[in-house]
Enzyme design. Structure first.
Site, PDB file in Angstrom:
ATOM      1  N   HIS A  50       0.780  -1.088   0.196  1.00 39.66           N
ATOM      2  CA  HIS A  50       0.028   0.085  -0.100  1.00 39.66           C
ATOM      3  C   HIS A  50       0.769   1.067  -0.065  1.00 39.66           C
ATOM      4  O   HIS A  50       1.791   1.298   0.625  1.00 39.66           O
ATOM      5  CB  HIS A  50      -0.989  -0.094   1.429  1.00 39.66           C
ATOM      6  N   ASP A 109       1.553  -4.704 -21.140  1.00 43.25           N
ATOM      7  CA  ASP A 109       2.656  -5.525 -20.568  1.00 43.25           C
ATOM      8  C   ASP A 109       2.405  -6.135 -19.335  1.00 43.25           C
ATOM      9  O   ASP A 109       2.885  -7.203 -19.019  1.00 43.25           O
ATOM     10  CB  ASP A 109       3.872  -4.954 -20.418  1.00 43.25           C
ATOM     11  N   HIS A 129       0.833   5.727  -0.933  1.00 41.95           N
ATOM     12  CA  HIS A 129       0.030   7.087  -1.461  1.00 41.95           C
ATOM     13  C   HIS A 129       1.083   7.678  -2.690  1.00 41.95           C
ATOM     14  O   HIS A 129       1.210   8.909  -2.580  1.00 41.95           O
ATOM     15  CB  HIS A 129      -0.193   7.922  -0.255  1.00 41.95           C
ATOM     16  N   TYR A 180       9.174 -13.400 -23.299  1.00 38.35           N
ATOM     17  CA  TYR A 180       9.884 -12.493 -22.638  1.00 38.35           C
ATOM     18  C   TYR A 180      10.624 -12.963 -21.375  1.00 38.35           C
ATOM     19  O   TYR A 180      10.021 -13.911 -20.707  1.00 38.35           O
ATOM     20  CB  TYR A 180       8.851 -11.411 -22.025  1.00 38.35           C
ATOM     21  N   HIS A 233      -8.838   7.151  -1.942  1.00 39.44           N
ATOM     22  CA  HIS A 233      -7.750   6.961  -0.980  1.00 39.44           C
ATOM     23  C   HIS A 233      -6.406   6.742  -1.791  1.00 39.44           C
ATOM     24  O   HIS A 233      -5.822   7.771  -1.976  1.00 39.44           O
ATOM     25  CB  HIS A 233      -8.329   5.651  -0.254  1.00 39.44           C
TER      26      HIS A 233
END
Lengths: 232, 232, 232, 232
Positions: C96, C121, C98, C230, C172
């Site tokens: 998490h 991608d 910000h 890839y 948020h």
């Protein structure tokens, strides 16, 4: 060579400040340092990356743009510097960059409006954007004419080079100057910061008003007036 | 292995410049370095982080895209590099990145207009954005077709790969090239800078005019014309 | 304590990546690392600056959110992590932050449109923005409900947590996850980059089209399909 | 001199955080640290670059703005600090910067709307922008009046300096405060981050709604309410 060592050193140090302050990449800028008594200036050699510079590589040029000493070719913008030194007798340093926000304003062909005290701490007016030059000026002695374009733009607006130490050349990029090369570099960084803030100000408020006269006067005089009280 | 050491080293050094210049994060880019005489190029291995690269890890590939030497799988974009080397006989390096501003223009499917001299110092025209490929090209040999999309876009516009060393692939990201891998990396950084300034220019002045022809000509010829006087 | 050392170490290292990648300032983020066999995860302690972290300060918590070992209080977002680990049996790490651009999209309450291959991608769809929660969910066990808001948003859109490893929580900020904490951190950096490019794309072209299906399919399958080619 | 050493040290350390956090260039900011018992504060000397600062160079000033100890002239903004310390008895530190995004909002003369939880983690309301001062306030004791402009703006909006620890002074720039100088610096960095995110939010969604009350309440109380559970 000894007699020019002080301006070689000053020009070198000031040039190295440009990448350190985030104002240039590669070779996109140049600083010169003048000795008014000797009638010459030291300037960055053309196309040499900052990491490879040294005081010895600076080129000594007179105020007519003639190389006086140095193994390397001087900056391609040398004649612009020469013209400004020749006509403005109190400046000791000149800077040219393609810094991001100032150049974007130059490309927009707009003066940078005075929106706040960060601007007013340094200038009492909008930062002028010289119009692109006429085609015959460009095709002729381009860098020489760029110097006159700067001088003429200030003259047309009734401004002295002592009142405003920075200008945008339309479609091109900024030039700044000052009593010393260090002051001219400082002015380039201030200009870039003011240019970024003005861009953001207009994005946040499309009707943002210019700073009012009382604040312009106050902030400028704090730093520059006869009763200035900023600094030591 | 000795015979490829020079291009392994050149490819390694050029790849390491990408994160140093802020042009890639993680593994989002690749550089190749060609030896035209040997008919091969060295390219970054696929999906290996920059911090783990070494000259020995570079993969040697021929101009048909066949691996000649190397333990690792080459970049997934290898066939695009191969096609360009095969068709453009004077290039020695190719770069692909997803740098922020250039990629945003590619996603916008717009050419980058020539708004100033920073652009004109390197190109005389808008930086082209190739249209997204047809679905059958994508479903087929995608990276191979990407090379042809680049070649065809220049052809349709009557441009040579010597006139313009950079392109946006629509919805994807930029490719740049040059005589050397170092020059191709330089072009990627120039493109990113020009892309950011063009974005800001349009934000500051929605009616900003393109640079006029006289300035385009002058700035390009300062650096690239027969009478160029930039650099040493 | 020895039995949790591997997840303490993994959580510590992953947390330290957040400031290194420019995704957090101060304490604005957290990473957890799970051991599915032991049914616990290690998570950053609440409000402790990154510079003061160590593996020993990580807190061990079970999938119901109960602290199993550790002197410090776990992240205030711990219950969100617990809910996701409990319901999604194949994830080993959660992040998490910000981060600036992803949070701006969350505040805008908009999904991030898929505009290019950088996005494709990693994801075949727009990055979802969960709507702000109902007031009773907020007033109740807020962090616990945030976990359900994430789960329910994916369910309503018919998405699996394996198809999309990132989400915006409206008003948020972003959450990302993955098989390992390092992968979840990688996803956070990818999301921030994609969020910035999408913002710029819309600024450059207000009518920019979404990426077409053929390109979405191709780019995703290059990296993730059964015939992916890839990486090593 | 010994009796002031702790606030000299605190002011020095807090001032040095400003360039480290990217909040100032050159001398564009200042921090002060108060000792409420002694009725004085230590503040940055005027116009001295951060790299040349030391604890010994901090100037000791009383709450009427009179220099008590120190060889250098205090910051030109000293009287603003003095007024705030005199009227707000629980603050121990004040910061003034011209940080880019917060200053752009101040120049826009707009409050920063509360768009997300990053904002609500620190404030329950829009960040106020004080209107530019009347001309007579500017022409008079400008810095002293700036303090009153801040105090009066909070009063007019019915706000306490404990509820909101940051303000924009219209056309000028931000001031922040807190129980300690370190907290005031933290507030300046939070303000800059919130200001950038709010700018981006409006760019991405011109109709972005303010954060709803339930989320404002929840996030603020997580960190600041009587039942706060954030931190150790």
């Amino acid at each position: 060579m000894q007699q020019y060592q002080h301006i070689r050193q000053a020009a070198y140090e000031a040039n190295m400040q440009l990448p350190a302050l985030g104002l240039v990449i590669f070779t996109f800028g140049n600083v010169s340092a003048a000795d008014r008594g000797l009638g010459v200036f030291a300037i960055k050699p053309s196309g040499v990356p900052y990491a490879e510079l040294s005081p010895e590589k600076m080129v000594i040029v007179d105020f007519d743009g003639k190389t006086v000493e140095g193994q390397l070719r001087p900056s391609s913008d040398t004649l612009t510097h020469a013209v400004l030194y020749k006509h403005w007798e109190d400046i000791g340093g000149i800077v040219h960059t393609h810094s991001t926000y100032a150049t974007a304003w130059a490309q927009s062909q707009r003066d940078i409006p005075i929106y706040g005290t960060t601007h007013a701490d340094h200038n009492t007016i909008d930062i002028p954007c010289a119009p692109p030059m006429h085609d015959d000026m460009i095709a002729g002695d381009y860098e020489y004419q760029t110097g006159f374009q700067i001088i003429n733009t200030l003259a047309e607006r009734g401004l002295s080079y002592k009142e405003i130490e920075m200008i945008l050349v339309g479609n091109h990029a900024p030039f700044t100057w000052g009593a010393t090369p260090a002051k001219a570099v400082y002015n380039s960084a201030v200009l870039e910061s003011v240019a970024q803030m003005a861009y953001l100000t207009e994005s946040i408020n499309g009707n943002a008003p210019r700073l009012k006269d009382a604040l312009i006067k106050k902030h400028f005089e704090r730093k520059h007036g006869p009763n200035s009280y900023y600094g030591q």
